[in-house]
Design a protein around this motif. Sequence first.
Motif, PDB file in Angstrom:
ATOM      1  N   UNK A 865      26.219  45.436  40.970  1.00 42.15           N
ATOM      2  CA  UNK A 865      25.622  45.210  39.684  1.00 42.15           C
ATOM      3  C   UNK A 865      25.965  43.919  39.029  1.00 42.15           C
ATOM      4  N   UNK A 866      26.415  42.886  39.664  1.00 42.25           N
ATOM      5  CA  UNK A 866      26.653  41.608  39.008  1.00 42.25           C
ATOM      6  C   UNK A 866      25.329  40.886  38.856  1.00 42.25           C
ATOM      7  N   UNK A 867      25.160  40.160  37.698  1.00 48.64           N
ATOM      8  CA  UNK A 867      23.938  39.398  37.541  1.00 48.64           C
ATOM      9  C   UNK A 867      23.964  38.177  38.434  1.00 48.64           C
ATOM     10  N   UNK A 868      22.896  37.360  38.370  1.00 47.26           N
ATOM     11  CA  UNK A 868      22.807  36.224  39.282  1.00 47.26           C
ATOM     12  C   UNK A 868      23.954  35.261  39.090  1.00 47.26           C
ATOM     13  N   UNK A 869      24.354  35.042  37.851  1.00 43.00           N
ATOM     14  CA  UNK A 869      25.484  34.157  37.584  1.00 43.00           C
ATOM     15  C   UNK A 869      26.760  34.703  38.183  1.00 43.00           C
ATOM     16  N   UNK A 870      26.975  36.033  38.061  1.00 47.87           N
ATOM     17  CA  UNK A 870      28.174  36.654  38.639  1.00 47.87           C
ATOM     18  C   UNK A 870      28.143  36.569  40.164  1.00 47.87           C
ATOM     19  N   UNK A 873      29.137  33.197  41.059  1.00 46.39           N
ATOM     20  CA  UNK A 873      30.560  33.050  40.739  1.00 46.39           C
ATOM     21  C   UNK A 873      31.429  33.666  41.846  1.00 46.39           C
ATOM     22  N   UNK A 874      31.079  34.901  42.258  1.00 50.68           N
ATOM     23  CA  UNK A 874      31.868  35.594  43.280  1.00 50.68           C
ATOM     24  C   UNK A 874      31.774  34.866  44.621  1.00 50.68           C
ATOM     25  N   UNK A 875      30.579  34.355  44.955  1.00 46.00           N
ATOM     26  CA  UNK A 875      30.421  33.640  46.223  1.00 46.00           C
ATOM     27  C   UNK A 875      31.299  32.396  46.272  1.00 46.00           C
ATOM     28  N   UNK A 876      31.360  31.667  45.145  1.00 47.67           N
ATOM     29  CA  UNK A 876      32.201  30.464  45.106  1.00 47.67           C
ATOM     30  C   UNK A 876      33.679  30.812  45.217  1.00 47.67           C
ATOM     31  N   UNK A 877      34.083  31.895  44.513  1.00 42.52           N
ATOM     32  CA  UNK A 877      35.483  32.319  44.569  1.00 42.52           C
ATOM     33  C   UNK A 877      35.852  32.711  45.993  1.00 42.52           C
ATOM     34  N   UNK A 909      36.716  37.871  33.822  1.00 41.67           N
ATOM     35  CA  UNK A 909      35.408  37.840  34.473  1.00 41.67           C
ATOM     36  C   UNK A 909      35.484  38.386  35.896  1.00 41.67           C
ATOM     37  N   UNK A 910      36.532  38.002  36.651  1.00 36.95           N
ATOM     38  CA  UNK A 910      36.698  38.480  38.020  1.00 36.95           C
ATOM     39  C   UNK A 910      36.888  39.988  38.039  1.00 36.95           C
ATOM     40  N   UNK A 911      37.684  40.509  37.075  1.00 28.79           N
ATOM     41  CA  UNK A 911      37.936  41.944  37.048  1.00 28.79           C
ATOM     42  C   UNK A 911      36.687  42.708  36.645  1.00 28.79           C
ATOM     43  N   UNK A 912      35.911  42.107  35.761  1.00 29.06           N
ATOM     44  CA  UNK A 912      34.683  42.777  35.325  1.00 29.06           C
ATOM     45  C   UNK A 912      33.691  42.927  36.484  1.00 29.06           C
ATOM     46  N   UNK A 913      33.572  41.880  37.324  1.00 37.54           N
ATOM     47  CA  UNK A 913      32.599  41.895  38.414  1.00 37.54           C
ATOM     48  C   UNK A 913      33.087  42.707  39.604  1.00 37.54           C
ATOM     49  N   UNK A 914      34.416  42.579  39.927  1.00 37.10           N
ATOM     50  CA  UNK A 914      34.931  43.204  41.153  1.00 37.10           C
ATOM     51  C   UNK A 914      35.807  44.412  40.908  1.00 37.10           C
ATOM     52  N   UNK A 915      36.316  44.559  39.675  1.00 37.20           N
ATOM     53  CA  UNK A 915      37.254  45.636  39.398  1.00 37.20           C
ATOM     54  C   UNK A 915      38.662  45.319  39.870  1.00 37.20           C
ATOM     55  N   UNK A 917      42.137  42.444  40.046  1.00 35.34           N
ATOM     56  CA  UNK A 917      42.811  41.261  39.516  1.00 35.34           C
ATOM     57  C   UNK A 917      42.643  40.128  40.522  1.00 35.34           C
ATOM     58  N   UNK A 918      42.914  38.866  40.129  1.00 33.50           N
ATOM     59  CA  UNK A 918      42.793  37.763  41.090  1.00 33.50           C
ATOM     60  C   UNK A 918      43.588  37.989  42.363  1.00 33.50           C
ATOM     61  N   UNK A 919      44.852  38.467  42.233  1.00 36.82           N
ATOM     62  CA  UNK A 919      45.678  38.660  43.422  1.00 36.82           C
ATOM     63  C   UNK A 919      45.109  39.775  44.303  1.00 36.82           C
ATOM     64  N   UNK A 920      44.624  40.847  43.642  1.00 34.22           N
ATOM     65  CA  UNK A 920      44.044  41.952  44.407  1.00 34.22           C
ATOM     66  C   UNK A 920      42.757  41.506  45.117  1.00 34.22           C
ATOM     67  N   UNK A 921      41.958  40.690  44.419  1.00 30.89           N
ATOM     68  CA  UNK A 921      40.716  40.230  45.051  1.00 30.89           C
ATOM     69  C   UNK A 921      41.004  39.287  46.208  1.00 30.89           C
ATOM     70  N   UNK A 922      42.035  38.463  46.068  1.00 37.58           N
ATOM     71  CA  UNK A 922      42.435  37.569  47.146  1.00 37.58           C
ATOM     72  C   UNK A 922      42.804  38.383  48.382  1.00 37.58           C
ATOM     73  N   UNK A 923      43.572  39.511  48.155  1.00 39.79           N
ATOM     74  CA  UNK A 923      43.937  40.344  49.289  1.00 39.79           C
ATOM     75  C   UNK A 923      42.698  41.051  49.853  1.00 39.79           C
TER      76      UNK A 923
END
Length: 977
Positions: A865-870, A873-877, A909-915, A917-923
């Motif tokens: 459910x992320x919009x186009x901007x999200x 954003x996620x692809x770049x991250x 913003x990262x937590x809103x899109x992925x649920x 934290x940055x460290x958790x998303x990195x893992x």
Amino acid sequence: MESNIYREEKVDTYLNIATEYLLYDSLKTLEYVNKAFNEAVEVGYETGKIDALNTKALLKIKLGKYEQAKEICDTILVLSMQENYSKGKAKAYKGLGAVSFYQGDYQQALNHTYTRLKINQELKDSLAIQDCYYSLGLMYRRQGNHEKSLENLFLSLEIIKKLGLKNNSASNYNSIGLVYMYRGNHQLALKYYLKAFEICEEFGDTKVKPEVLNNIGVVYEEEKKYEMALDYYLRSLQTFKKLGSKREIALSLHNIGNIYEKQGLYDKSLEYQLQSLALFEVTEVKVERTYPLLAIGRVYRKQNLLLEARRFLSDALQISQETGFKLNIKNAAHQLALVEEALENYKAAYNYHVLFKQMSDSLINEDNTEAITKMQTEYEFDQERDSIQFANEKEKLVLSQKIQSQQNKQYVTIVGIIILIVLLYILYRYYLSKQKANKLLQQRNEEIDRQKRELESLDHIKSRFFANISHELRTPLTLISAPISSLTKRDLPEEAVQELNFISNNTSKLQSLVDDILQLSKLESHKIEVKSENVAIASLLTRIFSNFSSMAVYLEITYESDIDFLPDDYLRIDAPKLEKVLNNLISNALKYTLSGGCIQMKAYKQCDLLCIQVKDTGKGIIEEDLPYIFDPYFQSKQPDAPMQGGTGIGLALAKEYADLMGGELTVKSQQGRGSTFSLTIPYEEGVATQIPNVDTDEIDMSDDGLENDLPIVRETGDKYRVLIVEDHPEMLQFIKSMLQEKYAVFTAFNGKHALMQLEKEPVDLIISDVMMPEMDGFTLLQTIREDEKNHSVPMIMLTALNEEDHKLKALNIGVDEYLPKPFSLDELMARVKNMLLRHEVRKQVSLEEKFERQALQERLIGVEGANKGDSSFIMQVEELILAELENEEFRLDNMAEVFHIGKRQFRRRLKKVTGLSPKEYQREVAMQKARKLLEDGVYNNLSAVAFSSGIRNTTRFAQYYKNRFGKDPREYFQEFR
């Protein structure tokens, strides 16, 4: 004041410009020559003055002003001698030679050219020497000395080839063609003309091209192909007109007039010949005026305008005699003899006949001129006497000839009609035969197309069959393996655990067999690629060999390896495929070798090949079966062959893998004495992969970054709601039984039914199969992602389709997880827990933002459910994380600067899109990469996978992976074996 050096350069520039204009614009040429000369005089640049005069002389020669050109060349020669300027002297002699040549004084032209050759040889000027040989070739050709002409032209061509100046060779080839043309060898002449034309086209040579076109026209004219000749003459004329070269235009007009004469179009011929004569008179080329004069006289004679013919032919004869042009003396004398005979001036006719014969004999052999002339004189006298004697019988003879001519015409007409009828019949038969052949060819092509379509259809049906059978087999495998996995964790008697392990092991073998069938199908469809990696080959072979040591000991078989002489190199190979091949060969050897026998694996390097042999002393293979043992599903048809089992898949798959790796798998066997399988693959040296030493016993299980436990119920007391979509009743019931203890479970038997359920009851998670009737899992996923109410519900897809394109399709639509069958209970429970946890976190963040009334209210679409901007954003991250995985100093918080936002805003913003934290998303990104590496079998050890995922501690990596996916990563390596 300008410096002298600058002004001398200015003179050279003017001369270069003048040379460029020389072929196209005489006025511009003269303008820049005068500028160069005046500038050279003012600055005292003597050599520049000489070069300017030389260019002016060339212009005069081009315009046909030969006397003026001769005066300029004489001046150049005097000035060059005063300045001791050798190049200037050579240029003067070149101009004098050209003037003599065009005036018809060929001997003087040769003298000047030989003098120029000597000067250039002293200067060692190769290009100028080449030009001298070329000029000598032209002069000897005009003299009629064809041997000397060819000798010099080929010397010129040889120098051009040595200098690599192919673009300068067109004139040579053209002149060689002219010589062969004069010698009567039309085909050889045409060969050289076409070579010259090819070079003109390649290098855009507009100077030589029109002359070549004209000469090709002459060849076709001689062969009486008048239409083709006329085409080339007209093309030549158009190009000469663009260049403004009067002499060449005149020659082209003359040739076109000749064609019209031969076609009987006398008025049109006269029109072109008179234009040609007018231009030749302007150019002052005396000898070449004879061409149109002869042609005009000849046409007037054919029109019976005898007095006009005599006038033009007499002028042609006079000029030919003045210039010593024997060929045209002969031609003019012959035509005048015919004119005088028609005018009944027999004495004059006789004299012209004598002259004609004299010139003919002189051209054939100068030494026999007097004798042949005497014979010709006697012959002509006899002819004249006979003509007087039989004058009275002339009318009778003419009448008799007319009658005979009419009879001949009738005979020819009758024969022609018969031949035409025969030809038409042959053509008709040929047409019918051609039509029949075309029809047969069309029928064959249609049959081939039909067979091609049938084969494609069969291939598609075969692919679907394997996909369906995979689905049908993996589902019951899941229903066997998952409960067994659950039972082994309970407190059971040792005997029961052992029996369960037997069941589990054989379930894994059955799964491996299913995978082999699918792999063989993919190989036959060319859907599998080689994935090479850097591998320590000696270590790999030692490990593969050691895996079977205990089995060999158990079977009381001598088990030996000989790889000591193999270099300890790193090779670029597909290790999993090589391991699969060798596992099959060794296991077959163990299977068919009796106790007390021997098995040996030998590996060595031979040239650029890695050679591996597996040799046994087993039962061997029946000779009649040897050609077929690598065929898929082959079973021996020998009636006395023992029943030893086997599917006929293993060796077929091994053979296909060997071919895929660019190698070869062969066998030599003798029944009762054993078999030797030989594998050869390219020995492609790689680079040693540096894997850091890791402490496999070190365990850092700090809570930071590990998944938090999810409460079974919400704060309201309600359980999380899970919808299971599965068409297999037993699978549906099994998954439900596993989940219903912790979650509120709803079920649907296909995608369409699931959508109806979602209309009634909202859910927190969907678990769906892929292959279902009415609506499959892909369509269901697409529909949910486009639904405003349920688009953010996370979805786990269960699939037996392990192919990469199916996974990519699901990920592109927006699936959150895919879980291949067969799967374990732990895998399923771990992924369900993680999905629900993330979904809950995202909902909480969105709720907080809503209450805080942030300016940017972003709705969730795309990846849950992320919009186009999200999505962007996620692809770049993710791209940045993947690029920096092996960088120990990288911190994800630093990425806030890339997006020009604060660190706190970046985390939210990262937590809103992925649920996460940055460290958790990195893992999470690291785990997804690790899963891809493990599923594709890229590496054959856990340390390499952990290192490539950015985690240095293998024990911690294994714990993370199991927490995330519910499966120990080491199990993948057991599956590949």
